[in-house]
Design a protein around this motif. Sequence first.
Motif, PDB file in Angstrom:
ATOM      1  N   THR A   1      41.792  38.473 -30.741  1.00 34.75           N
ATOM      2  CA  THR A   1      42.632  39.503 -31.576  1.00 34.75           C
ATOM      3  C   THR A   1      42.045  39.148 -32.986  1.00 34.75           C
ATOM      4  O   THR A   1      41.596  38.275 -33.263  1.00 34.75           O
ATOM      5  CB  THR A   1      44.116  38.665 -31.273  1.00 34.75           C
ATOM      6  OG1 THR A   1      44.952  39.723 -32.175  1.00 34.75           O
ATOM      7  CG2 THR A   1      44.157  37.495 -31.972  1.00 34.75           C
ATOM      8  N   PRO A   2      42.248  40.249 -33.966  1.00 41.29           N
ATOM      9  CA  PRO A   2      41.724  40.262 -35.103  1.00 41.29           C
ATOM     10  C   PRO A   2      42.804  39.214 -35.942  1.00 41.29           C
ATOM     11  O   PRO A   2      43.805  39.259 -35.721  1.00 41.29           O
ATOM     12  CB  PRO A   2      41.729  41.594 -35.560  1.00 41.29           C
ATOM     13  CG  PRO A   2      42.920  42.174 -35.000  1.00 41.29           C
ATOM     14  CD  PRO A   2      42.770  41.526 -33.367  1.00 41.29           C
ATOM     15  N   VAL A   3      42.165  38.636 -36.984  1.00 39.80           N
ATOM     16  CA  VAL A   3      42.923  37.953 -38.322  1.00 39.80           C
ATOM     17  C   VAL A   3      42.517  38.708 -39.468  1.00 39.80           C
ATOM     18  O   VAL A   3      41.213  38.769 -39.972  1.00 39.80           O
ATOM     19  CB  VAL A   3      42.414  36.463 -38.322  1.00 39.80           C
ATOM     20  CG1 VAL A   3      43.375  35.853 -39.417  1.00 39.80           C
ATOM     21  CG2 VAL A   3      42.800  35.768 -36.973  1.00 39.80           C
ATOM     22  N   GLN A   4      43.612  39.391 -40.058  1.00 42.22           N
ATOM     23  CA  GLN A   4      43.258  40.394 -41.176  1.00 42.22           C
ATOM     24  C   GLN A   4      44.371  40.387 -41.864  1.00 42.22           C
ATOM     25  O   GLN A   4      45.712  40.550 -41.580  1.00 42.22           O
ATOM     26  CB  GLN A   4      43.148  42.038 -40.546  1.00 42.22           C
ATOM     27  CG  GLN A   4      41.775  42.087 -39.806  1.00 42.22           C
ATOM     28  CD  GLN A   4      41.748  43.718 -39.245  1.00 42.22           C
ATOM     29  OE1 GLN A   4      42.797  44.100 -38.796  1.00 42.22           O
ATOM     30  NE2 GLN A   4      40.648  44.233 -39.144  1.00 42.22           N
ATOM     31  N   GLY A   5      44.378  40.120 -43.122  1.00 40.39           N
ATOM     32  CA  GLY A   5      45.357  39.909 -44.094  1.00 40.39           C
ATOM     33  C   GLY A   5      44.844  38.551 -44.947  1.00 40.39           C
ATOM     34  O   GLY A   5      44.058  37.977 -45.250  1.00 40.39           O
TER      35      GLY A   5
ATOM     36  N   ARG B   1      29.584  40.674 -43.349  1.00 38.14           N
ATOM     37  CA  ARG B   1      29.717  42.006 -43.660  1.00 38.14           C
ATOM     38  C   ARG B   1      31.025  42.488 -43.704  1.00 38.14           C
ATOM     39  O   ARG B   1      31.609  43.264 -44.347  1.00 38.14           O
ATOM     40  CB  ARG B   1      28.959  42.762 -42.604  1.00 38.14           C
ATOM     41  CG  ARG B   1      27.435  42.909 -42.785  1.00 38.14           C
ATOM     42  CD  ARG B   1      26.846  43.457 -41.667  1.00 38.14           C
ATOM     43  NE  ARG B   1      26.963  42.709 -40.409  1.00 38.14           N
ATOM     44  CZ  ARG B   1      26.109  42.390 -39.565  1.00 38.14           C
ATOM     45  NH1 ARG B   1      25.049  42.751 -39.719  1.00 38.14           N
ATOM     46  NH2 ARG B   1      26.271  41.650 -38.676  1.00 38.14           N
ATOM     47  N   ARG B   2      31.871  41.791 -43.132  1.00 38.21           N
ATOM     48  CA  ARG B   2      33.696  41.875 -43.373  1.00 38.21           C
ATOM     49  C   ARG B   2      34.180  40.651 -44.069  1.00 38.21           C
ATOM     50  O   ARG B   2      35.137  41.092 -44.737  1.00 38.21           O
ATOM     51  CB  ARG B   2      34.102  41.984 -41.950  1.00 38.21           C
ATOM     52  CG  ARG B   2      33.863  42.946 -41.175  1.00 38.21           C
ATOM     53  CD  ARG B   2      34.225  43.255 -39.472  1.00 38.21           C
ATOM     54  NE  ARG B   2      35.342  42.379 -39.578  1.00 38.21           N
ATOM     55  CZ  ARG B   2      35.627  42.028 -38.232  1.00 38.21           C
ATOM     56  NH1 ARG B   2      34.892  41.998 -37.295  1.00 38.21           N
ATOM     57  NH2 ARG B   2      36.718  41.428 -38.079  1.00 38.21           N
ATOM     58  N   GLN B   3      33.644  39.424 -44.219  1.00 43.39           N
ATOM     59  CA  GLN B   3      34.132  38.342 -44.622  1.00 43.39           C
ATOM     60  C   GLN B   3      33.482  37.336 -44.860  1.00 43.39           C
ATOM     61  O   GLN B   3      32.786  36.829 -43.879  1.00 43.39           O
ATOM     62  CB  GLN B   3      35.678  38.003 -44.104  1.00 43.39           C
ATOM     63  CG  GLN B   3      36.170  36.563 -44.566  1.00 43.39           C
ATOM     64  CD  GLN B   3      37.001  35.916 -43.959  1.00 43.39           C
ATOM     65  OE1 GLN B   3      37.757  36.362 -42.983  1.00 43.39           O
ATOM     66  NE2 GLN B   3      37.415  34.550 -44.105  1.00 43.39           N
ATOM     67  N   SER B   4      33.238  36.726 -45.970  1.00 46.07           N
ATOM     68  CA  SER B   4      32.412  35.727 -46.328  1.00 46.07           C
ATOM     69  C   SER B   4      32.869  34.329 -45.662  1.00 46.07           C
ATOM     70  O   SER B   4      34.380  33.920 -45.760  1.00 46.07           O
ATOM     71  CB  SER B   4      32.260  35.574 -47.616  1.00 46.07           C
ATOM     72  OG  SER B   4      31.305  34.352 -47.973  1.00 46.07           O
ATOM     73  N   VAL B   5      32.240  33.672 -45.252  1.00 42.92           N
ATOM     74  CA  VAL B   5      32.570  32.161 -44.801  1.00 42.92           C
ATOM     75  C   VAL B   5      32.716  31.218 -45.819  1.00 42.92           C
ATOM     76  O   VAL B   5      33.427  30.059 -45.663  1.00 42.92           O
ATOM     77  CB  VAL B   5      31.736  31.387 -43.675  1.00 42.92           C
ATOM     78  CG1 VAL B   5      31.789  32.637 -42.350  1.00 42.92           C
ATOM     79  CG2 VAL B   5      30.260  31.264 -44.000  1.00 42.92           C
ATOM     80  N   THR B   6      32.090  31.690 -46.929  1.00 43.83           N
ATOM     81  CA  THR B   6      32.422  30.638 -48.172  1.00 43.83           C
ATOM     82  C   THR B   6      33.358  31.086 -49.107  1.00 43.83           C
ATOM     83  O   THR B   6      33.902  32.178 -49.105  1.00 43.83           O
ATOM     84  CB  THR B   6      31.157  30.741 -48.938  1.00 43.83           C
ATOM     85  OG1 THR B   6      30.562  31.976 -49.384  1.00 43.83           O
ATOM     86  CG2 THR B   6      29.939  29.935 -47.976  1.00 43.83           C
TER      87      THR B   6
ATOM     88  N   PRO C   1      35.836  31.911 -52.475  1.00 42.14           N
ATOM     89  CA  PRO C   1      37.085  32.075 -52.322  1.00 42.14           C
ATOM     90  C   PRO C   1      37.752  32.864 -51.249  1.00 42.14           C
ATOM     91  O   PRO C   1      36.945  33.939 -50.747  1.00 42.14           O
ATOM     92  CB  PRO C   1      37.620  32.536 -53.641  1.00 42.14           C
ATOM     93  CG  PRO C   1      36.670  33.456 -54.201  1.00 42.14           C
ATOM     94  CD  PRO C   1      35.266  32.858 -53.541  1.00 42.14           C
ATOM     95  N   TYR C   2      38.617  32.583 -50.601  1.00 44.40           N
ATOM     96  CA  TYR C   2      39.404  33.284 -49.453  1.00 44.40           C
ATOM     97  C   TYR C   2      40.531  33.960 -50.076  1.00 44.40           C
ATOM     98  O   TYR C   2      41.523  33.455 -49.865  1.00 44.40           O
ATOM     99  CB  TYR C   2      39.676  32.534 -48.355  1.00 44.40           C
ATOM    100  CG  TYR C   2      38.458  31.521 -47.956  1.00 44.40           C
ATOM    101  CD1 TYR C   2      37.297  32.130 -47.174  1.00 44.40           C
ATOM    102  CD2 TYR C   2      38.425  30.210 -47.679  1.00 44.40           C
ATOM    103  CE1 TYR C   2      36.374  31.149 -46.763  1.00 44.40           C
ATOM    104  CE2 TYR C   2      37.563  29.338 -47.434  1.00 44.40           C
ATOM    105  CZ  TYR C   2      36.374  30.039 -46.889  1.00 44.40           C
ATOM    106  OH  TYR C   2      35.547  29.076 -46.460  1.00 44.40           O
ATOM    107  N   GLU C   3      40.205  35.328 -50.360  1.00 44.03           N
ATOM    108  CA  GLU C   3      41.562  36.164 -50.838  1.00 44.03           C
ATOM    109  C   GLU C   3      42.101  36.940 -49.859  1.00 44.03           C
ATOM    110  O   GLU C   3      43.283  36.831 -49.626  1.00 44.03           O
ATOM    111  CB  GLU C   3      41.152  37.014 -52.165  1.00 44.03           C
ATOM    112  CG  GLU C   3      40.544  36.249 -53.143  1.00 44.03           C
ATOM    113  CD  GLU C   3      40.013  37.022 -54.231  1.00 44.03           C
ATOM    114  OE1 GLU C   3      39.782  38.395 -54.077  1.00 44.03           O
ATOM    115  OE2 GLU C   3      39.291  36.465 -55.148  1.00 44.03           O
TER     116      GLU C   3
END
Length: 162
Positions: free
Chosen positions: A101-105, A141-146, A148-150
């Motif tokens: 399942t996706p985790v988005q937001g 390409r969708r979310q950096s693992v480093t 900040p996590y906005e």
Amino acid sequence: MNVSIVSRGEIKLVGLKVVGRRSELSHRVPLAWLELVARLDGIPGVVDRNVFHGCVPGGDHAQPGDDPVYRYWVTTEVKDLGAVPDGLQPLTIPPHDYAVTPVQGTAEAIDAAYVRVASWLQAEARRSDAAAYVLERYDQRRQSVTPPYERFDYELLTPLAP
């Protein structure tokens, strides 16, 4: 419910193991991701420099209490485990079927994804496999693992019991 099933073959990973209480991981895991990404050029046989996996033993999620101790791996996939650089550890994930399942937001999307999978498991009369690893698959390409996590945009893979 936005949950699908995928089969994955064996995954060979190299990374760092972080052990700590759940309340500590939000600080310690980003530091481990920073270290792993900084060391990426020294890891032989990386399969895809944009894809990373966070791994947690499934049984860790079933612990009682408000702040249990988790084992969380920050990893990158490699072609083989022949030459693991000093300070990093190998981890082999056997072939398995997963509910994805996706985790988005925002950060609330993380808990919502776990609830979504739990509801799906119950509706489908399935169980998660506590003896296998829960995976978080990050594509840079969708979310950096480093930090900040906005916002979050990754996949949660929950191992299914046979």
